[in-house]
Design a protein around this motif. Structure first.
Motif, mmCIF file in Angstrom:
data_model
loop_
_atom_site.group_PDB
_atom_site.id
_atom_site.type_symbol
_atom_site.label_atom_id
_atom_site.label_comp_id
_atom_site.label_asym_id
_atom_site.label_seq_id
_atom_site.Cartn_x
_atom_site.Cartn_y
_atom_site.Cartn_z
ATOM 1 N N GLY A 1 0.816 -1.211 0.000
ATOM 2 C CA GLY A 1 0.000 0.000 0.000
ATOM 3 C C GLY A 1 0.843 1.250 0.000
ATOM 4 O O GLY A 1 0.542 2.209 -0.722
ATOM 5 N N THR A 2 1.892 1.276 0.803
ATOM 6 C CA THR A 2 2.761 2.448 0.837
ATOM 7 C C THR A 2 3.360 2.704 -0.540
ATOM 8 O O THR A 2 3.362 3.825 -1.037
ATOM 9 C CB THR A 2 3.905 2.258 1.845
ATOM 10 O OG1 THR A 2 3.381 1.739 3.048
ATOM 11 C CG2 THR A 2 4.600 3.562 2.115
ATOM 12 N N LEU A 3 3.859 1.652 -1.170
ATOM 13 C CA LEU A 3 4.461 1.831 -2.487
ATOM 14 C C LEU A 3 3.437 2.325 -3.488
ATOM 15 O O LEU A 3 3.699 3.222 -4.284
ATOM 16 C CB LEU A 3 5.060 0.506 -2.961
ATOM 17 C CG LEU A 3 6.277 0.054 -2.166
ATOM 18 C CD1 LEU A 3 6.720 -1.325 -2.584
ATOM 19 C CD2 LEU A 3 7.413 1.057 -2.344
ATOM 20 N N VAL A 4 2.261 1.731 -3.422
ATOM 21 C CA VAL A 4 1.207 2.156 -4.337
ATOM 22 C C VAL A 4 0.803 3.597 -4.062
ATOM 23 O O VAL A 4 0.542 4.369 -4.980
ATOM 24 C CB VAL A 4 -0.011 1.211 -4.190
ATOM 25 C CG1 VAL A 4 -1.254 1.840 -4.746
ATOM 26 C CG2 VAL A 4 0.273 -0.081 -4.890
ATOM 27 N N GLY A 5 0.778 3.972 -2.794
ATOM 28 C CA GLY A 5 0.409 5.334 -2.452
ATOM 29 C C GLY A 5 1.418 6.332 -2.963
ATOM 30 O O GLY A 5 1.069 7.448 -3.341
ATOM 31 N N SER B 1 -6.916 -4.539 3.655
ATOM 32 C CA SER B 1 -7.034 -3.298 4.424
ATOM 33 C C SER B 1 -5.676 -2.655 4.612
ATOM 34 O O SER B 1 -5.556 -1.432 4.593
ATOM 35 C CB SER B 1 -7.627 -3.566 5.806
ATOM 36 O OG SER B 1 -8.722 -4.420 5.707
ATOM 37 N N GLY B 2 -4.650 -3.497 4.768
ATOM 38 C CA GLY B 2 -3.293 -2.964 4.910
ATOM 39 C C GLY B 2 -2.927 -2.103 3.715
ATOM 40 O O GLY B 2 -2.312 -1.047 3.855
ATOM 41 N N ILE B 3 -3.338 -2.549 2.534
ATOM 42 C CA ILE B 3 -3.055 -1.768 1.331
ATOM 43 C C ILE B 3 -3.729 -0.406 1.441
ATOM 44 O O ILE B 3 -3.154 0.630 1.091
ATOM 45 C CB ILE B 3 -3.551 -2.494 0.071
ATOM 46 C CG1 ILE B 3 -2.850 -3.833 -0.088
ATOM 47 C CG2 ILE B 3 -3.328 -1.638 -1.162
ATOM 48 C CD1 ILE B 3 -3.291 -4.597 -1.311
ATOM 49 N N GLY C 1 1.526 6.525 2.173
ATOM 50 C CA GLY C 1 2.413 6.765 1.038
ATOM 51 C C GLY C 1 2.059 8.003 0.240
ATOM 52 O O GLY C 1 2.916 8.689 -0.287
ATOM 53 N N GLY C 2 0.755 8.314 0.170
ATOM 54 C CA GLY C 2 0.326 9.443 -0.645
ATOM 55 C C GLY C 2 0.936 10.750 -0.212
ATOM 56 O O GLY C 2 1.195 11.635 -1.028
ATOM 57 N N SER C 3 1.199 10.887 1.087
ATOM 58 C CA SER C 3 1.751 12.162 1.532
ATOM 59 C C SER C 3 3.217 12.309 1.165
ATOM 60 O O SER C 3 3.739 13.415 1.078
ATOM 61 C CB SER C 3 1.567 12.327 3.036
ATOM 62 O OG SER C 3 1.711 11.098 3.676
ATOM 63 N N THR C 4 3.891 11.189 0.908
ATOM 64 C CA THR C 4 5.315 11.274 0.601
ATOM 65 C C THR C 4 5.564 12.088 -0.653
ATOM 66 O O THR C 4 6.364 13.018 -0.669
ATOM 67 C CB THR C 4 5.909 9.859 0.420
ATOM 68 O OG1 THR C 4 5.577 9.077 1.556
ATOM 69 C CG2 THR C 4 7.406 9.928 0.264
ATOM 70 N N THR C 5 4.857 11.766 -1.744
ATOM 71 C CA THR C 5 5.088 12.524 -2.972
ATOM 72 C C THR C 5 4.561 13.943 -2.853
ATOM 73 O O THR C 5 5.101 14.859 -3.469
ATOM 74 C CB THR C 5 4.402 11.857 -4.179
ATOM 75 O OG1 THR C 5 3.088 11.471 -3.809
ATOM 76 C CG2 THR C 5 5.195 10.674 -4.656
#
Lengths: 157, 494, 319
Positions: free
Chosen positions: B30-34, B65-67, B74-78
């Motif tokens: 999920g983090t990577l996808v985010g 759900s973890g995803i 992850g979305g906030s990283t970019t």
């Protein structure tokens, strides 16, 4: 004295805003406004369009008192600034256009080469290395791993 | 205490090695996808769904759900690193997070985002655990009139989203609303403003517009800066939030968690609206509103906590009533059904293991994500050290592929480019993107709720005032408008 | 005599040639284009079918999502793709029959060749739990006696639910109900559970958790027959109204060779009764329902006629 300074582009922005509002208003009428108790598909777009016209007018009207000469000087000096940005936009548009028949990998490669070498004026090594790595890297992450269907070119990748 | 007993059972399930591993994989994925813009959690979950067929229902849901919450982290990283919001909920983080990154404070921004997400996520899960059934019943009371008033409140807060002229903010909001009207009107069935483009039938895509205005637009503005000025100051100032950061943010974190949680419960509400409203709220309550938009930590802490607790809140209607509030929970619902379970009020009674196992795994997931993300901060910050001439084409590529990954359609790339140019040009003229994005997100809901309410109320406008919740929200909106106008007038009478 | 032997040999050679090329048909994976995003109900059904397909089709089936334009983007994509049987379309009554009546699209269902139906959507009318009516007939009676009072929810103007409700209203002699469109079946059901509207028409599966919570009750199924998941709820035809089966079927581009289409039809017919397929579909509350090319084509034309009528009556026909 207003709270915010007048921006040099306010005249143009105001006009464009009013035009956009007007276009939506006209379009809304043809969609059908309905009546206030039973609003049709054009009701709210018309209202919002009208509000947009008014707000844009508020931006526009103060500019009628400004001198015009300052405006012209700005434009001449500004054009050189836009070179880089313009090239980037051009590159993006070409990317979208070419990817259909050149395929993802080749288009990406050319895109990166163009941007790094021509727009940013870096050396050839950096350019080629980055271009190759990015084309390959993105391909692997998105096509092989995430199974996204990237457009393929005449060579099948 | 009944709840405590249930929770212990839940933890026993969640901490089983297999489930723990799946939770970890889900969070990691999920983090990577985010981080990848455009490619959202729904796509990743749909990809992995067939793979879960052979797992037990608990394990499958835990991983999926973890995803979901991983993607929120992850979305906030970019957003912080390159001003590209991974999804609508991360837009607010761009406003201050990216400015912090430019000043060398990417580390504290990323760190605060991670901690805010953790704290809010945990608060959200606690709320879910203790208050699920009554909250779900409360959520059902929100019908079209209540949604209308809520969206109205959102729109009145638009002016808080920009730093500049209030009029220009409202112009952008108007533009956003008009854009949201493009597409097929569900109330009358006609296509509006689509000019016979099939691609516009479902509206202008929010994500391509987002990536255009924020991502591409930012690159274009940097292209106009004079040579020699760095985009990112190379002096990195710390990797974690400082004590002062924490002191500044403490209330924002709590407020964000609460606001986000309640907004997340409402079907259709969601993380995006929660983060917008929280940002506006924080700015309104702040003693230094002029700092917002220049890189203040509160501007990261608030929205980030709001969008993570909204994620937890979204589980409430799903688990207690079987109602999915957004696309992700809809997919989870499908996953539940494929595994032969029906979420709903009977789920707690029939399969308590499943219910409490999922809740416990949400705690576990939050912890995993915090542990995962903190060490990565160092790595992310190093990416900013890549010379900008090399970095910017990569960012553009990122955006392009992200936009394409939405629908496999080149059209989305075109929209992104168009709005990139538009966003850049508008910024030079003093118009900011955030108000337009907010209005674009809530525009259709706003109009639909308005017209549905009139249909239900037989054309009478009284329906908005007769119902208590709706009346309350409208009162708040009116109050905000008056005080905003009043506040601006006061400095001028000096 | 020699002529006959020559003709016989020619026929024989041609026959072998045809059967060889026919037998060679699926040489690579076949793509099923789903014109909607991943994760929807139809998407899951397709993936289940694709999972069980390889032994029957002789190749694997890959589900490819091409969302956009309410389905029209994906449909156009198949319309324009090579008619070699490797790109087929998952179409439905809504996307291929109904939509072209209401919007300008560059195709009709006649652009495609039918392979076969693989399933039917289950649609029903639901009402709040505590209401003055106890069943569908009671509801119709109430609606007739209280014009303008009933507010019914649907998945949107012009959706099949909306049309069905209007059809019911017309058949019952003209009920005056207020149509409240929502952005999908789920929001409508949520509003129904909250008591903001009194009835709602839409897909059955999302309604089941709410029914178990005793928030809503089913009044009638709008399919032509009862459905397994709600076996004791009557279907419209039993009560004197016209039911509609919102079918989902596979199509191939119009110029696909008939032999290829036939092969696909047979393969689909063989896949659906597969044990894995049935079991997996049952879990999501679906049952496979196969109708072959010929019978289905007739059904499509009838449905098209009815849809054209009712769309015109409601004033929703494209200008």
């Amino acid at each position: 004295m207003s709270a915010s300074p007048l921006n040099q582009h306010d005249r143009l922005s105001g006009v464009i805003g009013m035009l956009i509002g007007l276009v939506f208003c006209i379009g809304s009428v043809s969609l059908g406004l309905g009546e206030i108790h039973q609003p049709g598909p054009g009701f709210l777009p018309f209202l919002v369009g009208a509000v947009l016209v008014c707000l844009s007018a508020i931006i526009f009207i103060p500019t009628l008192r400004k001198e015009k000469s300052v405006h012209r000087q700005e434009i001449g000096r500004g054009l050189r600034k836009y070179r880089k940005g313009g090239l980037i936009v051009l590159a993006l548009v070409f990317y979208n256009f070419c990817i259909g028949f050149l395929g993802f990998s080749l288009t990406t490669f050319l895109f990166v080469v163009f941007l790094i070498k021509i727009v940013e004026a870096q050396g050839w090594t950096r350019t080629l290395v980055t271009a190759l790595c990015s084309a390959a890297g993105f391909y692997f992450v998105f096509q092989s791993w995430l199974m996204l269907d990237l457009p393929t070119g005449p060579w099948g990748f | 205490m009944d709840v405590l007993q249930h929770l212990i059972v839940g933890f026993r399930v969640a901490l089983e090695p297999m489930n723990l591993l799946l939770c970890f994989l889900g969070c990691l994925g999920g983090t990577l996808v985010g981080v990848l813009p455009g490619f959202g959690p729904t796509a990743a979950m749909a990809l992995l769904l067939p793979g879960t067929f052979h797992l037990s229902p608990v394990s499958a849901i835990i991983m999926l759900s973890g995803i979901y919450y991983g993607a929120m982290y992850g979305g906030s990283t970019t957003s912080i690193l390159v001003n590209i919001p991974g999804e609508t909920a991360s837009v607010m983080t761009c406003l201050d997070g990216y400015q912090m990154a430019r000043k060398g404070r990417a580390g504290p921004a990323l760190g605060m985002a991670a901690f805010a997400s953790f704290i809010a996520g945990t608060i959200g899960v606690i709320g879910l655990m203790l208050l699920a059934p009554p909250l779900a019943r409360f959520a059902l009371k929100f019908g079209p009139p209540e949604y209308f008033s809520l969206m109205l409140l959102g729109l009145t807060m638009v002016s808080y989203l920009s730093q500049g002229s209030m009029i220009k903010a409202f112009i952008m909001a108007g533009l956003g609303l008009l854009l949201s009207f493009i597409g097929t009107d569900i109330i009358s069935g006609v296509s509006r403003f689509t000019f016979d483009f099939m691609e516009l039938r479902e509206g202008v895509g929010i994500i391509p517009v987002l990536m255009g205005v924020f991502g591409v637009g930012e690159i274009l503005s940097n292209a106009e800066e004079e040579m020699g000025r760095e985009v990112f100051t190379q002096k990195i100032k710390g990797l974690l939030p400082s004590l002062k950061d924490w002191m500044d943010s403490k209330w924002a974190l709590i407020r964000g968690a609460l606001l986000g949680f309640f907004l997340g419960i409402l079907p259709g509400g969601g993380a995006a609206i929660a983060s917008f409203m929280d940002y506006a709220l924080e700015k309104r309550l702040s003693k230094h509103p002029e700092l917002f938009g220049t890189g203040t930590i509160v501007g990261v802490a608030g929205p980030e906590s709001a969008n993570n607790s909204a994620t937890a809140g979204a589980f409430i209607p799903l688990l207690t009533l079987g109602i999915p509030g957004n696309a992700v929970t809809a997919l989870l619902l499908g996953a539940f059904m494929i595994h032969g379970t029906q979420p709903g009020p009977l789920m707690m009674q029939r399969t308590p293991d499943l219910f409490w196992g999922i809740i416990a795994s949400m705690y576990v997931g939050n912890i995993i994500l915090l542990i995962l993300n903190l060490p990565l901060i160092g790595m992310w910050v190093r990416i900013l050290k890549i010379p900008y001439p090399i970095l910017s084409p990569l960012i553009l590529l990122f955006c392009i592929v992200g936009a394409y990954s939405l629908n496999g359609n080149l059209w989305d790339i075109a929209i992104m480019i168009f709005f990139g140019v538009l966003g850049h040009v508008m910024r030079k003229a003093g118009f900011e993107g955030a108000p337009m994005i907010l209005s674009l997100v809530i525009g259709q809901m706003f109009e639909n709720a308005f017209r549905q309410s009139l249909l239900i109320g037989d054309g009478s406008f009284l329906i908005f005032i007769r119902r208590p919740i709706s009346a309350a929200l409208i009162a708040i909106s009116v109050f905000l408008i008056f005080t905003a106008a009043f506040r601006r007038k006061i400095p001028q009478t000096n | 005599m020699r002529k006959m032997i020559l003709v016989g040999m020619l026929v024989g050679v041609l026959g072998v040639f045809f059967s060889l090329s026919f037998a060679a048909f699926p040489e690579k994976p076949i793509q099923i284009i789903n014109p909607f995003a991943a994760g929807g109900e139809t998407d899951m059904i397709l993936r289940i079918i694709a999972n069980a397909a390889p032994p029957h089709f002789g190749q694997s089936l890959v589900v490819v999502n091409k969302p956009g334009g309410g389905g029209s983007i994906g449909i156009q994509y198949v319309d324009k793709s090579k008619p070699d049987g490797y790109t087929i379309l998952s179409g439905s009554l809504a996307t291929l029959l109904l939509h072209p009546h209401m919007e300008k699209v560059p195709y009709t269902y006649r652009n495609f060749k039918v392979i076969g139906q693989f399933g039917i959507s289950q649609i029903g009318l639901f009402s709040k739990a505590d209401t003055p009516w106890k069943d569908f007939q009671g509801f119709v009676k109430y609606a007739k006696e209280h014009p303008g009072e009933i507010k019914y929810g649907s998945a949107g103007a012009g959706t099949i639910g909306h049309l069905l409700m209007e059809s019911i209203s017309l058949t019952a002699g003209g009920l005056k109900m207020v149509h409240v469109p929502y952005a999908g079946t789920a929001p409508a059901l949520t509003s129904l559970a909250g008591g903001h509207i009194q009835v709602s028409i839409g897909d059955v599966p999302p309604a089941i958790p709410l029914m178990e919570a005793k928030q809503i009750t089913p009044l009638v199924i709008t399919n032509t027959q009862r459905v397994k998941t709600l076996a004791n709820v009557p279907a419209l035809p039993e009560l004197g109204f016209r039911g509609v089966d919102v079918w989902k079927a596979l199509f191939a581009p119009g110029d696909t060779p008939p032999a290829v289409v036939k092969h696909l039809e047979k393969a689909l017919d063989a896949t659906l009764p597969d044990q894995n397929c049935i079991a997996a579909l049952a879990k999501i509350g679906q049952e496979p329902d196969f109708i072959g090319t010929e019978k289905f084509t007739i059904k499509m034309m009838e449905d098209d006629k009815w849809l054209a009528e009712i769309v015109a009556k409601l004033g929703l026909a494209k200008k």
